[in-house]
Design a protein around this motif. Structure first.
Motif, PDB file in Angstrom:
ATOM      1  N   THR A  48       0.840  -1.202   0.000  1.00 12.69           N
ATOM      2  CA  THR A  48       0.000   0.000   0.000  1.00 12.69           C
ATOM      3  C   THR A  48       0.875   1.253   0.000  1.00 12.69           C
ATOM      4  N   VAL A  49       1.953   1.257   0.783  1.00 12.05           N
ATOM      5  CA  VAL A  49       2.857   2.410   0.790  1.00 12.05           C
ATOM      6  C   VAL A  49       3.453   2.627  -0.602  1.00 12.05           C
ATOM      7  N   PHE A  50       3.888   1.534  -1.252  1.00 13.24           N
ATOM      8  CA  PHE A  50       4.414   1.660  -2.625  1.00 13.24           C
ATOM      9  C   PHE A  50       3.358   2.250  -3.558  1.00 13.24           C
ATOM     10  N   ASN A  51       2.127   1.747  -3.434  1.00 15.25           N
ATOM     11  CA  ASN A  51       1.045   2.244  -4.298  1.00 15.25           C
ATOM     12  C   ASN A  51       0.729   3.713  -4.030  1.00 15.25           C
ATOM     13  N   LEU A  52       0.888   4.131  -2.780  1.00 14.33           N
ATOM     14  CA  LEU A  52       0.649   5.541  -2.437  1.00 14.33           C
ATOM     15  C   LEU A  52       1.760   6.418  -2.992  1.00 14.33           C
ATOM     16  N   LEU A  53       3.013   5.968  -2.823  1.00 18.79           N
ATOM     17  CA  LEU A  53       4.149   6.781  -3.271  1.00 18.79           C
ATOM     18  C   LEU A  53       4.132   6.965  -4.779  1.00 18.79           C
ATOM     19  N   THR A  54       3.755   5.898  -5.515  1.00 21.62           N
ATOM     20  CA  THR A  54       3.725   5.984  -6.978  1.00 21.62           C
ATOM     21  C   THR A  54       2.414   6.578  -7.472  1.00 21.62           C
ATOM     22  N   LYS A  55       1.503   6.832  -6.523  1.00 24.06           N
ATOM     23  CA  LYS A  55       0.215   7.454  -6.799  1.00 24.06           C
ATOM     24  C   LYS A  55      -0.775   6.531  -7.502  1.00 24.06           C
ATOM     25  N   PHE A  56      -0.482   5.232  -7.512  1.00 24.90           N
ATOM     26  CA  PHE A  56      -1.489   4.284  -8.000  1.00 24.90           C
ATOM     27  C   PHE A  56      -2.688   4.296  -7.074  1.00 24.90           C
ATOM     28  N   LEU A  57      -2.424   4.630  -5.797  1.00 22.62           N
ATOM     29  CA  LEU A  57      -3.494   4.857  -4.831  1.00 22.62           C
ATOM     30  C   LEU A  57      -3.393   6.283  -4.325  1.00 22.62           C
ATOM     31  N   GLN A  58      -4.537   6.890  -4.080  1.00 20.96           N
ATOM     32  CA  GLN A  58      -4.569   8.237  -3.522  1.00 20.96           C
ATOM     33  C   GLN A  58      -4.578   8.138  -1.993  1.00 20.96           C
ATOM     34  N   PRO A  59      -3.691   8.874  -1.310  1.00 20.04           N
ATOM     35  CA  PRO A  59      -3.734   8.830   0.159  1.00 20.04           C
ATOM     36  C   PRO A  59      -5.039   9.421   0.700  1.00 20.04           C
ATOM     37  N   THR A  60      -5.532   8.882   1.804  1.00 19.93           N
ATOM     38  CA  THR A  60      -6.693   9.457   2.483  1.00 19.93           C
ATOM     39  C   THR A  60      -6.295  10.803   3.077  1.00 19.93           C
ATOM     40  N   SER A  61      -5.072  10.857   3.639  1.00 22.88           N
ATOM     41  CA  SER A  61      -4.519  12.148   4.078  1.00 22.88           C
ATOM     42  C   SER A  61      -3.002  12.052   4.108  1.00 22.88           C
ATOM     43  N   GLY A  62      -2.366  13.188   4.274  1.00 21.07           N
ATOM     44  CA  GLY A  62      -0.906  13.240   4.275  1.00 21.07           C
ATOM     45  C   GLY A  62      -0.378  13.817   2.978  1.00 21.07           C
ATOM     46  N   THR A  63       0.928  14.021   2.921  1.00 19.06           N
ATOM     47  CA  THR A  63       1.540  14.608   1.726  1.00 19.06           C
ATOM     48  C   THR A  63       2.748  13.796   1.276  1.00 19.06           C
ATOM     49  N   ILE A  64       3.014  13.871  -0.016  1.00 12.55           N
ATOM     50  CA  ILE A  64       4.178  13.199  -0.603  1.00 12.55           C
ATOM     51  C   ILE A  64       4.931  14.242  -1.425  1.00 12.55           C
ATOM     52  N   THR A  65       6.248  14.286  -1.226  1.00 11.20           N
ATOM     53  CA  THR A  65       7.086  15.245  -1.941  1.00 11.20           C
ATOM     54  C   THR A  65       8.163  14.500  -2.712  1.00 11.20           C
ATOM     55  N   LEU A  66       8.270  14.814  -4.010  1.00  8.89           N
ATOM     56  CA  LEU A  66       9.283  14.194  -4.855  1.00  8.89           C
ATOM     57  C   LEU A  66      10.183  15.287  -5.422  1.00  8.89           C
ATOM     58  N   LEU A  67      11.465  15.222  -5.127  1.00 15.01           N
ATOM     59  CA  LEU A  67      12.437  16.191  -5.629  1.00 15.01           C
ATOM     60  C   LEU A  67      11.952  17.628  -5.423  1.00 15.01           C
ATOM     61  N   GLY A  68      11.393  17.864  -4.252  1.00 18.40           N
ATOM     62  CA  GLY A  68      10.962  19.217  -3.897  1.00 18.40           C
ATOM     63  C   GLY A  68       9.573  19.601  -4.388  1.00 18.40           C
ATOM     64  N   HIS A  69       8.913  18.713  -5.155  1.00 19.61           N
ATOM     65  CA  HIS A  69       7.568  19.024  -5.655  1.00 19.61           C
ATOM     66  C   HIS A  69       6.522  18.227  -4.878  1.00 19.61           C
ATOM     67  N   ASP A  70       5.457  18.880  -4.496  1.00 15.93           N
ATOM     68  CA  ASP A  70       4.347  18.189  -3.850  1.00 15.93           C
ATOM     69  C   ASP A  70       3.611  17.360  -4.910  1.00 15.93           C
ATOM     70  N   ILE A  71       3.641  16.036  -4.757  1.00 16.37           N
ATOM     71  CA  ILE A  71       2.993  15.163  -5.759  1.00 16.37           C
ATOM     72  C   ILE A  71       1.746  14.494  -5.198  1.00 16.37           C
ATOM     73  N   THR A  72       1.252  15.011  -4.071  1.00 15.34           N
ATOM     74  CA  THR A  72       0.102  14.373  -3.415  1.00 15.34           C
ATOM     75  C   THR A  72      -1.086  14.236  -4.373  1.00 15.34           C
ATOM     76  N   LYS A  73      -1.222  15.185  -5.287  1.00 18.16           N
ATOM     77  CA  LYS A  73      -2.380  15.129  -6.194  1.00 18.16           C
ATOM     78  C   LYS A  73      -1.964  14.858  -7.646  1.00 18.16           C
ATOM     79  N   THR A  74      -0.739  14.442  -7.838  1.00 16.42           N
ATOM     80  CA  THR A  74      -0.222  14.238  -9.195  1.00 16.42           C
ATOM     81  C   THR A  74      -0.568  12.829  -9.694  1.00 16.42           C
ATOM     82  N   PRO A  75      -1.034  12.711 -10.940  1.00 20.44           N
ATOM     83  CA  PRO A  75      -1.345  11.371 -11.481  1.00 20.44           C
ATOM     84  C   PRO A  75      -0.086  10.517 -11.655  1.00 20.44           C
ATOM     85  N   PRO A  76      -0.242   9.191 -11.592  1.00 21.06           N
ATOM     86  CA  PRO A  76       0.912   8.281 -11.617  1.00 21.06           C
ATOM     87  C   PRO A  76       1.837   8.448 -12.830  1.00 21.06           C
TER      88      PRO A  76
END
Ligand code: ADP
Length: 249
Positions: A48-76
């Motif tokens: 599930t964590v892998f699926n959240l990080l790659t955005k295959f799953l949308q987190p219920t809450s929390g944020t994910i940052t990739l190389l300084g960019h917020d990708i919480t709402k970015t498509p996979p």
């Protein structure tokens, strides 16, 4: 300072499935040039964590940052293009193509290096050169003309890593890369992962604790969706809660 650069991070990551919380309160920092292991018993939430990080799953809450960019709402697909790539399942290797052809196809995928650098890659020669270079980097240069179907299981997995590298990831997520391999292949793949991690971050789910001990710089232990412990192997393996919960001693 460059070595300690955080390239992927999760803050207060949570994912619910109906009334069930599969991942909760997860904070994760993945560093450039490190091999980071995610371990834990079955059902701990690793996938599930892998699926959240790659955005295959949308987190219920929390944020994910990739190389300084917020990708919480970015498509996979965009996340992959930004440099976070998960190893393809073995089915992504085309059995009736040769090893070299498999890598060439991968290079020409959207996001593949041939597309990124199309000006310098638009001749067959340069495509072949780049494909051979990739095969060399994973020790498959002698297998270029073999059909993928004829490779040993271990080499198929290595080919899969090579096709993933064709996307030039900054963060590579590997899902049990040594699963089902004999000891010799495990050693080979460990060397490849070490080499790959010299110039990028690797986050891997791994069950083989000897592999984790020998290869991984940093370990995060999950249990019931939450982080139980983290640190280097010595720290984690000496943690009383980890010993009780995970290693059974
Ligand atoms: P791991 O990879 O560590 O074995 P998972 O991430 O696959 O663990 O699963 C964590 C928990 O979340 C498990 O209890 C699993 O049953 C549950 N789970 C995972 N995916 C779903 C889903 N799509 N719907 C409902 N429950 C799920």
């Amino acid at each position: 300072a460059n070595e300690a650069r955080v390239v992927l991070s999760a803050r207060d990551l949570r994912r619910d499935f109906g009334g069930f919380t599969a991942v909760n309160n997860v904070n994760l920092d993945v560093h450039h040039a490190r091999v980071h292991a995610l371990i834990g018993p079955n059902g701990a939430g690793k996938t599930t964590v892998f699926n959240l990080l790659t955005k295959f799953l949308q987190p219920t809450s929390g944020t994910i940052t990739l190389l300084g960019h917020d990708i919480t709402k970015t498509p996979p697909a965009n996340v992959a293009r930004m440099g976070l790539v998960r190893s393809f399942q073995i089915s992504a290797v085309f059995p009736h193509l040769t090893v070299l052809e498999n890598v060439r196809v991968a290079l020409q995928r959207p996001g593949g290096l041939a597309i990124q650098f199309w000006r310098s890659m638009n001749t067959l020669d340069s495509l072949n050169d780049r494909a051979m270079e990739l095969l060399k980097s994973v020790g498959l240069e002698k297998d270029g003309d073999s059909y993928a179907a004829d490779l040993s299981y271990g080499r198929k997995r290595v080919l899969e890593i090579a096709t993933t590298l064709s996307l030039d990831p900054k963060v590579l997520l590997l899902d049990e890369p040594m699963a089902g391999m004999g000891q010799e292949d495990v050693g080979r793949v460990a060397e490849i992962i070490r080499e790959v991690a010299r110039s990028r971050a690797v986050l891997m789910v791994e069950h083989n604790l000897k592999v984790v001990a020998d290869l991984c710089d940093h370990i995060t232990v999950l249990q019931r969706g939450e982080i139980l412990a983290e640190g280097n192997y010595d720290t984690v393996s000496n943690d009383e809660r980890v010993r009780v919960a995970y290693m059974g001693t």
